[in-house]
Write an enzyme that holds these catalytic residues in place. Structure first.
Site, PDB file in Angstrom:
ATOM      1  N   CYS A 169       0.163  -1.315   0.586  1.00 32.63           N
ATOM      2  CA  CYS A 169      -0.373   0.101  -0.005  1.00 32.63           C
ATOM      3  C   CYS A 169       0.714   1.309  -0.423  1.00 32.63           C
ATOM      4  CB  CYS A 169      -0.639   0.000   1.193  1.00 32.63           C
ATOM      5  SG  CYS A 169      -1.980   1.473   1.541  1.00 32.63           S
ATOM      6  N   CYS A 194      -0.516   4.328   2.037  1.00 32.41           N
ATOM      7  CA  CYS A 194      -0.332   3.948   3.469  1.00 32.41           C
ATOM      8  C   CYS A 194       1.167   4.421   4.330  1.00 32.41           C
ATOM      9  CB  CYS A 194      -0.346   2.403   4.309  1.00 32.41           C
ATOM     10  SG  CYS A 194      -1.503   1.487   2.899  1.00 32.41           S
ATOM     11  N   ASP A 195       1.750   3.868   3.591  1.00 38.75           N
ATOM     12  CA  ASP A 195       3.233   3.515   3.407  1.00 38.75           C
ATOM     13  C   ASP A 195       4.742   4.742   3.147  1.00 38.75           C
ATOM     14  OD1 ASP A 195       2.617   1.949   5.726  1.00 38.75           O
ATOM     15  OD2 ASP A 195       2.855   0.338   3.626  1.00 38.75           O
TER      16      ASP A 195
END
Ligand code: NAP
Length: 311
Positions: free
Chosen positions: A132, A135-136
């Protein structure tokens, strides 16, 4: 109290089915274990949803949810774990031990990233390995990272990751991307991206965290180690099935649910919509189309109309 219709999953397909069913004044309940939006929440930017030039995935998800709630859709934060046929309909069991009964069910369960299973992938998950970018990605500011795959997700998210990383290596097993041409052009013009054509990842190396990605040429077998702090895998999707689905719905060889064009599964009263369905194109636009058709067909079924069901 049994609902007429239970929708399982709150991504674009489920939320659209819920909005249509609520507008049709069907007693309907949607079950979603996490935040509504499904994979939209893992999508940095959406640029191909008609009428919306560019929007963050989570923002589009929240607009879809708001619109469905406005029309009276009831959403329970429950993660479905099992499906069974019962007298007069179906029972959906949830992780918390609740059982929901519906005369009809729409499975909008979605899909999840495939794991390649190379050495280090599990060990370094959350320590450099990610599925992701939204997200990261921010953890890799000014670092080198790698993206695996050549489809829409890999190439689109690689472009997004150039906002943070100083260099993004794309590792693709062929010498041509599968992604849409427009996004390919963006990636190929991006100076921070280097594509390693005809290479596959073979191992992730490191100590406390990811330090390198070993890649191998599919042409001559030669290997090299890329000094990366992060590896983002985008090598495809697999369906998110729950217990009991395979007994009630035909699936294809990859496990995706087979429906007819009214989204009906092989058991009357059971429908599937969105990425969990066996289909040629997985997009937000096709998921919402599936959701609308599934709600319409479920309404038709509940009202005793004829419905085209797979044999
Ligand atoms: P995908 O289209 O299935 O692409 C997977 C990529 O991973 C392919 O390039 C494939 O290579 C590669 N791959 C598969 N197995 C591999 C292996 N064992 N080793 C190395 N590479 C491997 O998956 P996706 O990109 O996640 O997209 C999933 C669906 O969502 C697609 O229908 C896509 O169109 C859609 N989507 C659309 C958008 C958009 O419209 N903006 C954005 C994201 C996703 P090959 O090409 O050689 O098969």
């Amino acid at each position: 109290m049994p609902e007429d219709l239970i929708i399982v999953g709150g991504g674009p397909a489920g939320l659209t089915a819920g909005m249509y069913a609520a507008r049709a004044r069907l007693p309907v309940r949607l079950l979603e274990g996490g935040v509504s939006g499904g994979q939209l929440n893992n999508t940095a930017v959406v640029e191909n949803y008609p009428g919306v030039e560019s929007i963050a995935g989570y923002e589009l998800a929240s607009l879809m949810e708001r619109q469905a709630l406005k029309f009276g859709l009831e959403i329970d934060r429950e993660r479905a774990v099992g499906l069974a046929a019962t007298r007069g309909g179906f029972t959906v069991e949830t992780e918390s031990g609740r059982a929901y009964h519906g005369r009809a069910v729409i499975l909008a369960l979605g899909a999840t990233p495939v794991k390649l299973g190379i050495p280090g992938e599990t060990d370094y998950s959350g320590k450099g390995v990610s599925y992701c970018a939204v997200c990261d990605g921010p953890f890799f500011r000014d670092q080198e990272i790698a993206v695996i795959g050549g489809g829409d997700s890999a190439v689109e998210e690689a472009v997004y990751l150039t906002r943070f990383a100083k260099k993004v290596h794309i590792i693709h097993r062929r010498d041509e991307f599968r992604a849409a041409k427009e996004i390919q052009e963006k990636a190929l013009q991006e100076p921070k991206i280097e594509v390693h054509w005809s290479y596959v990842p073979v191992a992730i190396l490191g100590n406390d965290g990811t330090e390198a990605l070993r890649i191998q040429s599919v042409k001559d077998g030669s290997e090299q180690d890329l000094p990366v702090a992060g590896v983002f895998f985008y090598v495809g999707l697999k369906p998110m099935l729950i217990d009991g689905v395979r007994e009630l719905a035909k699936t294809d060889d990859r496990g995706f649910i087979i429906t007819d064009e009214s989204m009906a599964c092989s058991t009357p009263g059971l429908f599937a919509a969105g990425d969990v369905r066996s289909k040629v194109l997985r997009q937000i636009a096709t998921a919402v189309g599936d959701g609308a058709v599934a709600a319409f067909a479920a309404q038709h079924y509940l009202e005793g109309g004829r419905h085209t069901q797979l044999g």
